[in-house]
Design a protein around this motif. Sequence first.
Motif, PDB file in Angstrom:
ATOM      1  N   GLY A  58       0.835  -1.204   0.000  1.00  0.00           N
ATOM      2  CA  GLY A  58       0.000   0.000   0.000  1.00  0.00           C
ATOM      3  C   GLY A  58       0.861   1.241   0.000  1.00  0.00           C
ATOM      4  O   GLY A  58       0.727   2.128   0.843  1.00  0.00           O
ATOM      5  N   ALA A  59       1.758   1.311  -0.995  1.00  0.00           N
ATOM      6  CA  ALA A  59       2.821   2.329  -0.991  1.00  0.00           C
ATOM      7  C   ALA A  59       2.413   3.653  -1.623  1.00  0.00           C
ATOM      8  O   ALA A  59       3.156   4.625  -1.547  1.00  0.00           O
ATOM      9  N   ALA A  60       1.265   3.700  -2.317  1.00  0.00           N
ATOM     10  CA  ALA A  60       0.840   4.896  -3.064  1.00  0.00           C
ATOM     11  C   ALA A  60       1.941   5.294  -4.056  1.00  0.00           C
ATOM     12  O   ALA A  60       2.435   4.440  -4.786  1.00  0.00           O
ATOM     13  N   THR A  64       6.432   8.888   0.537  1.00  0.00           N
ATOM     14  CA  THR A  64       6.466   8.978   1.996  1.00  0.00           C
ATOM     15  C   THR A  64       7.407   7.932   2.609  1.00  0.00           C
ATOM     16  O   THR A  64       7.915   8.135   3.708  1.00  0.00           O
ATOM     17  N   SER A  65       7.644   6.832   1.911  1.00  0.00           N
ATOM     18  CA  SER A  65       8.524   5.792   2.487  1.00  0.00           C
ATOM     19  C   SER A  65       9.922   5.806   1.888  1.00  0.00           C
ATOM     20  O   SER A  65      10.755   4.974   2.238  1.00  0.00           O
ATOM     21  N   TYR A  89       6.953  -2.407  -4.565  1.00  0.00           N
ATOM     22  CA  TYR A  89       5.924  -1.491  -4.070  1.00  0.00           C
ATOM     23  C   TYR A  89       4.579  -2.050  -4.493  1.00  0.00           C
ATOM     24  O   TYR A  89       4.335  -2.260  -5.681  1.00  0.00           O
ATOM     25  N   THR A  90       3.702  -2.300  -3.527  1.00  0.00           N
ATOM     26  CA  THR A  90       2.392  -2.827  -3.901  1.00  0.00           C
ATOM     27  C   THR A  90       1.323  -1.774  -3.639  1.00  0.00           C
ATOM     28  O   THR A  90       1.444  -0.946  -2.733  1.00  0.00           O
ATOM     29  N   THR A 124      13.969  -2.522  -8.481  1.00  0.00           N
ATOM     30  CA  THR A 124      12.644  -2.065  -8.037  1.00  0.00           C
ATOM     31  C   THR A 124      11.533  -2.615  -8.929  1.00  0.00           C
ATOM     32  O   THR A 124      11.669  -2.698 -10.147  1.00  0.00           O
ATOM     33  N   PHE A 125      10.424  -2.981  -8.262  1.00  0.00           N
ATOM     34  CA  PHE A 125       9.269  -3.569  -8.950  1.00  0.00           C
ATOM     35  C   PHE A 125       7.990  -3.018  -8.327  1.00  0.00           C
ATOM     36  O   PHE A 125       8.017  -2.404  -7.271  1.00  0.00           O
ATOM     37  N   ALA A 126       6.874  -3.321  -9.013  1.00  0.00           N
ATOM     38  CA  ALA A 126       5.577  -2.946  -8.437  1.00  0.00           C
ATOM     39  C   ALA A 126       4.587  -4.081  -8.656  1.00  0.00           C
ATOM     40  O   ALA A 126       4.722  -4.855  -9.606  1.00  0.00           O
TER      41      ALA A 126
END
Length: 370
Positions: A58-60, A64-65, A89-90, A124-126
């Motif tokens: 729930g990274a939007a 912020t992270s 990032y999900t 990095t992935f999503a």
Amino acid sequence: MTKPCADPTIAMRGGGYYSDNSINAKRVIDATTPLVEEALRGTVSRTSERPYAIADFGAADGGTSLELMRKIVRTLRTACPHRAITLTYTDLPYNDFSALFRRLHGVLHVADAAPLAQEPGVFTFASATSFHRQIFPDETLSFGFSASAMHWLSAKPGLIADHVHAIGATETERASYREQAISDWTAILLARARELVPGVRLVLANLCVDELGRYLGSTAVANLLDTLTQHWRALACANIITEDEYRAGTIQQYYKTVDDFVAPFTDPDSPVSRAGLRLEHVSTMLTPCPYAAQFRHRGDGDAFARAYVPHFRAWSESTFVGALNPRRPEAERAGIIDQFYRAYEADVAGRPEAHWADRVHGLQTIVKAL
Ligand SMILES: C[S@@+](CC[C@H](N)C(=O)[O-])C[C@H]1O[C@@H](n2cnc3c(N)ncnc32)[C@H](O)[C@@H]1O
């Protein structure tokens, strides 16, 4: 009929707007750093055969992270200089993943540091699979993190007749929201139980109702969710929106209590315990509103209102856009939504000392047993 897997009424405002207007959410994430560092200790050796796989659930748009993720990468690099690190990032399919990748590659905002996605050995992935389902293959996740996301429900168990949030619902309405939230919590945990490598951890910062009954925005003179309801209702009273649209302005969220978070772990025969998850840390945390602190420092009510309203517009707007009749032309819908948030902004500018939004979180560290 197959169930739709995503709901466009759950989406943070795109184009980077979410993180650009969420220093309060970033503060929460930054405050979890000691818990995260503690959770990482000792896990590197357990997962040494493969890339170190990190997930932000729930990274939007990831802004912020970003600082926390940089710290995690630094910690892992020190412990294990040559190890490949994956960072996934999900979020949900309507999330602005393009803004996320632009941020990670340093083209949305040019950061001081090298873009995280371009760090050597960082991949990095999503994923747009809901965290209510399994996202990663069995026993492949080395560390999981999530902040301010798991209060969003997998489904809306009905509309709340006279409030925008379960917090102001009738007892019967709230009971059905709680039932959904409890069942979602179990589903979230069981999915993570499959994904985690034995011996590694999840750190979660979930919006909650704390031991004193406090929740996001409740500590202010002008309770955030009640004020949002008042302004939404004002549109119905002025016949700008219909009664049906007013009722449809129901945010698909529920704030669990500490007891709710803990319950699946206290029963050794619960599916969560049997799946091997153990609760190592539980606490609550109040993060003071940084926008109100700036106002107290600078004393400019108009500037405060302009900064304060976008921080909840970023996560609530999709609900209210989705509540409007889709037969209304798009420009008309946009106009109504602007009018709604402008009215809130005028309210804040008119009595700035009454508005603030402290964030209230339940923190958990959860380990998958060996
Ligand atoms: C308020 S934002 C939090 C973003 C970031 N974690 C933070 O703390 O600033 C909540 C995010 O959770 C996402 N979300 C809600 N339900 C979800 C689900 N079922 N699966 C994955 N993400 C979800 C929303 O789309 C949104 O991007």
